[in-house]
Design a protein around this motif. Structure first.
Motif, PDB file in Angstrom:
ATOM      1  N   CYS A  99       0.856  -1.188   0.000  1.00 49.83           N
ATOM      2  CA  CYS A  99       0.000   0.000   0.000  1.00 49.83           C
ATOM      3  C   CYS A  99       0.885   1.228   0.000  1.00 49.83           C
ATOM      4  O   CYS A  99       1.835   1.326   0.808  1.00 49.83           O
ATOM      5  N   LEU A 109      -4.536  -2.285   7.837  1.00 47.80           N
ATOM      6  CA  LEU A 109      -4.936  -1.100   7.087  1.00 47.80           C
ATOM      7  C   LEU A 109      -6.361  -0.691   7.437  1.00 47.80           C
ATOM      8  O   LEU A 109      -7.158  -1.484   7.938  1.00 47.80           O
ATOM      9  N   THR A 154      -9.405   0.576   2.219  1.00 40.53           N
ATOM     10  CA  THR A 154      -8.095   0.762   1.599  1.00 40.53           C
ATOM     11  C   THR A 154      -7.843  -0.349   0.588  1.00 40.53           C
ATOM     12  O   THR A 154      -8.076  -1.533   0.874  1.00 40.53           O
TER      13      THR A 154
END
Length: 436
Positions: free
Chosen positions: A337, A362, A366
């Protein structure tokens, strides 16, 4: 006047007067032969029995072709209840493709005698009778040599339901029971009631599997059409009021049969979802049988009925957060990410997503890229995903778990994950987590 009794169906008749030289006659109920004395022969008047004839165990007798006795039989000459239509479709046997629609409440099935005549040499001369009384359809074996079977189980007399499978000799017949809505002139026009049960196609060459799965699925509010091979599907689907919403395929079918089934699905305007029935194979054999199939679920043929129904129902609806079974098998997963790679541990996997235990879960919504492998699967999985839920481990402010759903998983990858999930399911160890 004297009395005679049919040795097969036990119907009793009263003899009106003798006919010289006659020593046998045909029973109007079961079409069997009744031995008579010269001084005690038809015409006769039947003494109406208080209940239908029962099944017996004498061997099938040779039927007389020449003499028919008079008299009335309960069901004989009666029509079906208004609005009820019953038909039999031959799915397998010398008469394959034929359809027989019942026109009265007493219909005999046999090779020589009866309203439904079959060419199958393993069918007795008068094999069975289908009778309808009070809106209930029943089949009764008439001392046939090879027996009468319903959904793979040998029977003497049982009720028949819509989409049951009836077998006599080597002939398999599908049962269709429909109820039509009639209107009188000037009556309110109301739409016909819609069926409450969903309709599923079961394809399996094994009568034992069909006999086990049919009661289980029907108890779960499914109407089931069972066929032995993909080649019978179109004939079976000709029955009225049957629109398949899902297919259950026995993976024990030979490769050529599986390919034919895939081709038939691809030709359909709107292919129904496909589930596979897995036997007691290892991972390698299961993956080979899944090659080229787009399955949404797998069912173990050894599962109990409630688990079969639960898996079929769950496979045919959209997944929900929190439904991935936790099975900590110790494999690592890399998720990326914002150009940053993080390594976590897989704690569960499903065809729609994965659970990841990590110290850096996360935020929900996301998007991330995933890279992982699964034991015994000869490939790596590189897919995109979206976080749908984040959880923190009990008593830990930093260590947590996130559920990531796949965004671009292919059908063959999904089948491989289903195979792994089936093999690993018995080793699952649930772990208590709390949502934050």
């Amino acid at each position: 006047m004297s009395s005679i009794i049919c040795p097969i169906c036990k119907t009793k008749y009263t003899v009106a007067r003798p006919v010289p030289g006659m020593n046998r006659m045909k029973c109007p109920r079961c079409q069997g032969t009744i031995p008579v004395q010269a001084e005690s022969v038809p015409p006769v008047q039947q003494l109406a029995p208080s209940e239908p004839p029962h099944s017996h165990t004498q061997p099938d007798a040779k039927r007389d072709e020449g003499t028919i006795v008079s008299g009335s039989v309960p069901w004989q000459g009666l029509n079906l209840p208004p609005g009820q239509r019953i038909s039999l479709v031959v799915l397998e046997g010398p008469d394959k493709g034929k359809q027989f629609t019942l026109s009265k409440a007493w219909t005999t099935v046999g090779r020589r005698d009866g309203e439904i005549l079959l060419k199958d040499p393993e069918v007795s001369g008068t094999h069975a009778v289908i009778k309808v009384l009070g809106g209930t359809c029943r089949v009764q074996d008439l001392n046939s040599t090879n027996g009468t079977f319903v959904n793979g189980r040998r029977v003497e007399e049982v009720p028949l339901s819509h989409l049951d499978e009836l077998r006599v000799g080597q002939t398999r017949l599908g049962v269709s029971i429909a109820h039509e809505i009639t209107e009188s002139v000037g009556a309110d026009r109301r739409p016909a009631p819609q069926p409450t049960k969903r309709q599923l196609l079961l394809v399996s060459p094994h009568s034992a599997l069909r006999g086990r799965f049919l009661p289980a699925l029907r108890s779960g509010d499914w109407n089931v059409l069972a066929v032995a091979s993909p080649h019978e599907i179109q004939e079976g689907l000709k029955r009225e009021n049957f629109t398949v919403v899902a297919c259950l395929l026995d993976l024990a079918l030979p490769p050529s049969e599986r390919r034919a089934f895939v081709a038939a699905l691809q030709d359909a305007p709107s292919p129904p979802p496909l589930l596979g029935v897995a036997g007691p194979w290892g991972m390698r054999d299961l993956l080979a049988k899944l090659e080229g199939l787009e399955v949404v679920g797998l069912v173990d043929q050894r599962w109990p009925p409630d688990k079969i129904v639960g898996t079929v129902n769950r496979s045919l609806r959209p997944p929900r957060p929190g439904e991935i079974t936790r099975t900590p098998f110790g494999e690592k997963v890399t998720y990326t990410c914002d150009n940053r790679e993080t390594v976590g541990e897989m704690t569960g996997v499903a065809p729609w997503g994965v659970l990841i235990e990590t110290e850096e879960p996360l935020q929900p919504e996301t998007e991330t890229s995933l890279l992982f492998i699964l034991p015994e699967i000869p490939r790596g999985f590189r897919v995109k995903g979206r976080v749908v839920e984040r959880k923190w481990e009990e008593g830990s402010p930093t260590k947590g778990e996130m559920e990531v759903w796949f965004l671009n998983l292919g059908p063959q990858e999904r089948a491989q994950i289903l195979a792994f999930q089936l093999m690993a399911e018995r080793h699952g160890v649930p772990r208590e987590m709390k949502t934050k």
